[in-house]
Write a protein that holds these residues in place. Structure first.
Motif, PDB file in Angstrom:
ATOM      1  N   UNK B 104       1.301  12.939  -1.175  1.00  0.00           N
ATOM      2  CA  UNK B 104       1.794  11.657  -0.636  1.00  0.00           C
ATOM      3  C   UNK B 104       0.898  11.157   0.486  1.00  0.00           C
ATOM      4  N   UNK B 106      -3.336  10.016   0.825  1.00  0.00           N
ATOM      5  CA  UNK B 106      -4.597   9.831   0.097  1.00  0.00           C
ATOM      6  C   UNK B 106      -5.661  10.658   0.794  1.00  0.00           C
ATOM      7  N   UNK B 109      -8.794   9.188   2.435  1.00  0.00           N
ATOM      8  CA  UNK B 109      -8.572   8.252   3.552  1.00  0.00           C
ATOM      9  C   UNK B 109      -8.093   8.952   4.810  1.00  0.00           C
ATOM     10  N   UNK B 164       4.194   6.448   7.967  1.00  0.00           N
ATOM     11  CA  UNK B 164       3.380   5.354   7.443  1.00  0.00           C
ATOM     12  C   UNK B 164       3.079   4.334   8.547  1.00  0.00           C
ATOM     13  N   UNK B 169      -4.954   4.804   9.177  1.00  0.00           N
ATOM     14  CA  UNK B 169      -5.816   4.477   8.034  1.00  0.00           C
ATOM     15  C   UNK B 169      -4.992   4.090   6.814  1.00  0.00           C
ATOM     16  N   UNK B 170      -3.706   3.923   7.016  1.00  0.00           N
ATOM     17  CA  UNK B 170      -2.844   3.455   5.929  1.00  0.00           C
ATOM     18  C   UNK B 170      -2.947   4.376   4.710  1.00  0.00           C
ATOM     19  N   UNK B 171      -2.951   5.716   4.961  1.00  0.00           N
ATOM     20  CA  UNK B 171      -3.207   6.613   3.836  1.00  0.00           C
ATOM     21  C   UNK B 171      -1.953   7.288   3.312  1.00  0.00           C
ATOM     22  N   UNK B 173       0.867   7.558   0.939  1.00  0.00           N
ATOM     23  CA  UNK B 173       1.051   6.917  -0.369  1.00  0.00           C
ATOM     24  C   UNK B 173       2.281   7.497  -1.051  1.00  0.00           C
ATOM     25  N   UNK B 176       2.573   8.574  -5.094  1.00  0.00           N
ATOM     26  CA  UNK B 176       1.849   9.647  -5.793  1.00  0.00           C
ATOM     27  C   UNK B 176       2.772  10.461  -6.707  1.00  0.00           C
TER      28      UNK B 176
END
Lengths: 97, 435, 389
Positions: B104, B106, B109, B164, B169-171, B173, B176
């Motif tokens: 969850x 990335x 990133x 989040x 870096x908004x990574x 996710x 997933x």
């Protein structure tokens, strides 16, 4: 870095559904964590204490006190404050006592 | 996450010390290697240890440079948090199906800043510390982890989005899903390592029931500078233990639980932990209850003598039963054979069960290799080809073939890499000949 | 002191059901796992060590096997699957055969054929007693045709005669058992420092209490309550039956079809005997608990003959009440053909001898402990590990 800008708020809603939502189990776990943090902070506001002292003052089992205390120490809410016999003493971070 | 190619010369399963060494030794000969690890970080058991015996060198100081080398090697591709689903022989080698579990996060990133971990409001028992320490529901596996990438544990997530929101870096996710990866490999090295017998396998010891009865790897964590408490304390109340007992053969050399073999490392790590305890806590008594001390390796007997010289009590007695006192102290019932066979109950603050070593992974049809009657991989020609499994092209290394110490695991990894290289050379020559 | 190793002992023990001593690596788990061991009662490991080394004198002078009631905790947790509990059992059988000077016990334990032959011989002797003489059994019956029409045991097995034989049998068996027990006391007294007579006298109570109740058994960790209680009831059953036959036969053996109140005691004894032995037979067939896993012919003969004794006894009683004369006489004969071999073979030579050996062992242990408590402390003991408190 990937170029896609994630819309995490929407994703989170779907994720939450997929994982079964905020179940009672999750709620209970968080409640325990809150209760212990509150109890530990409450005792330590009066000064540095050892784990058995916190357990006695709060009426909560000492093994769980220790676990939550160590979690709070790891994330910077609590610091060691010397020793008392075979036990370490702990205080709230920021020096308030 | 690096680009995954379609084909590799070698697949190494397990990135503990043996798997890393095998991958490095194979890649060092010019082969492309895919190194697959089930946990979120490489390093295996060794990166969590405090010291190694008999030199008392810092374990992670030996392990982490290897981890970094693996991560930066141009011929090694690393896949963490990934399990083997299926492995089967094809005309050109092996067809491999892997499943990458969702982090969850990335991977490419994430910058390992841990802002998500600090923002998260939930704490969870930390597997790396055997439950003694805590981590947030989203967390960097540990300080020495490679890759330094966060992973989210959905079991405890409260879905408040704090991670989040905090991520620069908004990574994070949330979309997933487990991802299947198919590759071809010319040769395979299995270095799937160990686990310990369950803590409660011997009911009469109360492991899992009594909080102060602990796992030896947990004791390694307690002794490590980056351990869960920062000190050696007992889990019931944080007391600095003044009397620690080691119960040897707690789940090995024991037919009653189906582990008849010797786990080989327990005598030495018990002595080592004892020495370390007494270096930090000179007033703490350490007693090792044993059937016999097996100090088999180079310098090990001297190490044993040293431990005795440093005041560690080594008592010949098989512990039969442990009972818990109301204050969570523990009483061990033993026959003191060297004292004329007296039955005694001896009190200790903390008990470490020297649990037996069992295989960390069983193929269960996922890989075409046979298992020996002790549960470890079968080596058909133990004396002549100790790194060859029952299946051509599949090699084995480390504790996956039987209990062993770190130097032996590293030596065996080198042997497996060499066997794999020769095998690859032969098959490439054959393929060339056909053309 | 040098020790001469005698490997023949291990081989010998296998004839008594103890074939696992070779597996033991002397870790001491069994001793510490046992709920009954303490300071100086340390078994089974010590005894297994004697077996391994073949120290006959030590084995013969050891009380250890008698201190074990075979709960099986040691066997369950033995890391070598050496079955210490079973070895204690074999040790008891071996000791019984060693203390028996006639050699009959040795033959019975070592050979099922011998055991079956002995049972058959005694049973046939009983049969002969009922068929050959003219003034007893069927010979006597032939002279009294009326007793063939209606039950009258006075013309088949007159109680005075039976009682006299009872007493003779009782005396002989008692003498055999006591002489064997005397050999045990001698062997045991040769081990360790001498125990003053006053210590023996002051511990006599142990002998009586343990002899009557075997209360120590209740200290076992596993299954103790069930096994002890069942055994206790079984004891009350045969003790009351023993009293009826040996002392009160005059009232208990009613010779016609009449009823006497002593039958109620007989009913109790029979009911308990059938239920407990039947239950034990089922448990031994199921083999769920360690104590029931290892049954050899001597065990089966013991419990089986006990059951059949009860069964034939109650059938005999019923036939007599129903006035079935020939059936009654036949059952009377059968009853004794079962019961007499049971007593003759098991009391002095077999499993039943534990009736004396077990309480005697505890008694000797208690006397020895009393003697030791009078000696100045710390003379023999090594330095104990300090226990922090």
């Amino acid at each position: 870095m990937s170029e896609i800008k994630r819309n995490w708020r929407e994703d989170l809603k779907i994720f939450r559904e997929r994982m079964g939502g905020v179940t009672q189990e999750r709620k209970d776990w968080q409640k325990e964590q809150r209760d212990y943090s509150k109890a530990i902070s409450g005792v330590l506001e009066k000064g540095a204490r050892t784990v058995p002292e916190i357990a006695e003052a709060s009426g909560l089992p000492s093994d769980k006190i220790l676990w939550h205390l160590m979690a709070m120490k790891k994330y910077g809410k609590i610091a060691e404050a010397g020793r008392s016999g075979d036990y370490f003493r702990y205080e709230l971070k920021g020096g308030q006592s | 996450m690096a680009e995954i190619k379609q084909e590799y010369d070698g697949l190494v399963l397990g990135a503990g010390i043996a798997g890393m060494q095998a991958a490095l030794d194979l890649a060092g000969q010019g082969f492309d290697v895919l190194l697959v690890e089930r946990a979120p970080s490489i390093g295996g058991v060794m990166v969590g240890l405090n010291k190694v015996f008999p030199t008392l060198d810092c374990s992670s100081c030996i392990c982490t440079p290897r981890m970094a080398e693996v991560a930066h090697h141009e011929r090694i591709t690393l896949l963490t948090y990934t399990e083997l689903k299926h492995l089967e022989r094809t005309a050109r080698g092996f067809s491999v199906t892997l499943v990458k579990k969702p982090r969850y996060v990335v991977e490419e990133d994430c910058i390992g800043c841990a802002k998500c971990e600090l923002a998260c409001n939930v704490v969870v028992p930390h597997e790396f510390d055997y439950g003694l320490g805590a981590h947030a529901a989203v967390y960097i596996p540990h300080g020495n982890a490679i890759p330094q990438v966060a992973v989210l544990d959905p079991q405890y997530c409260m879905f408040d989005g704090a991670c989040a929101r905090a991520c620069p870096t908004d990574c994070i996710d949330f979309t997933q899903q487990p991802e299947e990866i198919n590759v071809q490999a010319g040769a395979v090295i299995l270095a799937t390592g160990l686990k310990l017998v369950p803590l409660d396998v011997k009911k009469e010891y109360g492991g899992g029931k009594y909080v102060n009865v602990m796992n030896p790897l947990a004791m390694e964590r307690l002794q490590s500078p980056n351990g869960p408490y920062g000190h050696v304390m007992r889990p019931s109340d944080g007391k600095i233990p003044r009397s620690i007992a080691y119960v040897q053969c707690a789940g090995s050399r024991d037919k009653s639980i189906g582990v008849p073999y010797c786990s080989r490392i327990c005598c030495m790590y018990a002595l080592k932990q004892g020495i370390m305890i007494r270096q930090h806590l000179p007033e703490t008594e350490v007693t090792i209850y044993h059937m016999d001390i097996r100090a088999f390796g180079k310098g090990y007997e001297q190490f044993y003598r040293r431990a005795v010289g440093e005041g560690i009590r080594v008592v010949k007695a098989k512990v039969a039963r442990i009972t818990e006192e109301p204050n969570k102290d523990l009483k061990l019932r033993v026959e003191l054979i060297d004292e004329g066979g007296r039955v005694a109950e001896i009190r200790h603050d903390l008990v470490v069960l020297s649990q037996g070593v069992i295989p960390g992974w069983k193929p269960d049809g996922a890989a075409p290799v046979r298992i020996d009657e002790d549960g470890f991989f079968l080596i058909p020609e133990m004396a002549a080809r100790p790194a060859n499994s029952s299946h051509e092209g599949v090699f084995v290394a480390g504790v996956a073939t039987g209990p062993k110490d770190i130097p032996d695991a590293i030596v065996e990894a080198g042997a497996a890499a060499m066997e794999a290289a020769m095998y690859l050379g032969r098959s490439q020559a054959r393929a060339g000949g056909v053309q | 002191m040098s020790v001469r190793v005698d490997p023949s002992v291990q081989a010998e023990l296998t004839h008594y059901g103890g074939d696992t001593a070779v597996k033991c690596f002397n870790c001491g788990n069994c001793t510490a796992a046992c709920a009954l061991t303490d300071q100086d009662a340390v078994f089974p490991r010590r005894y297994i060590r004697y077996i391994q080394l073949g120290l006959r004198e030590k084995m013969l002078g050891s009380l250890d096997p008698w201190l074990c009631y075979y709960c099986g905790d040691c066997s369950d947790t033995c890391p070598r699957e050496a079955q210490p509990g079973k070895l204690m059992m074999a040790g008891r059988r071996w000791l019984i055969s060693m203390y028996d000077w006639t050699g009959i016990s040795r033959l019975m334990y070592r050979s099922p054929r011998w055991e079956a032959s002995f049972i058959a011989i005694v049973a046939l002797a009983v049969l002969a007693l009922f068929t050959l003489p003219s003034d007893f059994g069927y010979g006597l019956l032939a002279a009294h045709p009326e007793a063939r029409e209606s039950v009258n045991l006075a013309y088949f097995a007159p109680k005075d005669v039976v009682h006299r034989w009872d007493n003779v049998l009782g005396l002989v068996l008692g003498a055999l058992l006591l002489s064997n027990a005397g050999r045990m006391v001698y062997r045991v007294s040769r081990q360790g420092p001498p125990v003053p007579l006053s210590c023996y006298l002051s511990e006599l109570g142990v002998m009586i209490v343990q002899g009557l109740t075997q209360i120590r058994w209740r200290g076992c960790a596993t299954g103790a309550r069930k096994h002890w209680l069942r055994h206790f009831f079984l004891v009350t059953s045969y003790v009351s039956m023993f009293a009826l036959v040996m002392i009160f036969l005059h009232w208990f053996q009613v010779e016609d079809t009449g009823f006497h109140w002593t039958a109620y005691i007989g009913y109790y004894a029979t009911a308990v005997l059938l239920v407990t032995t039947g239950w034990i037979i089922i448990d031994r067939l199921r083999k769920r608990e360690q104590i029931h896993k290892e049954s050899d012919l001597t065990d089966w003969a013991f419990v089986g003959l006990l059951f059949l004794t009860g069964l034939s006894g109650i059938l005999l009683h019923i036939a007599r009440l129903l006035d079935m004369p020939m059936t009654t006489y036949a059952l009377y004969t059968a009853h004794l053909m079962i019961d007499v071999p049971l007593l003759v073979l098991q009391v002095p030579f077999g499993k039943w001898s534990h009736i004396l050996y077990r309480p005697l062992a505890l008694y000797l242990l208690a006397a020895r402990r009393r003697a030791e408590s009078r000696r100045p402390a710390g003379v023999i003991e090594g330095s104990p590990l300090p226990v922090r408190s």
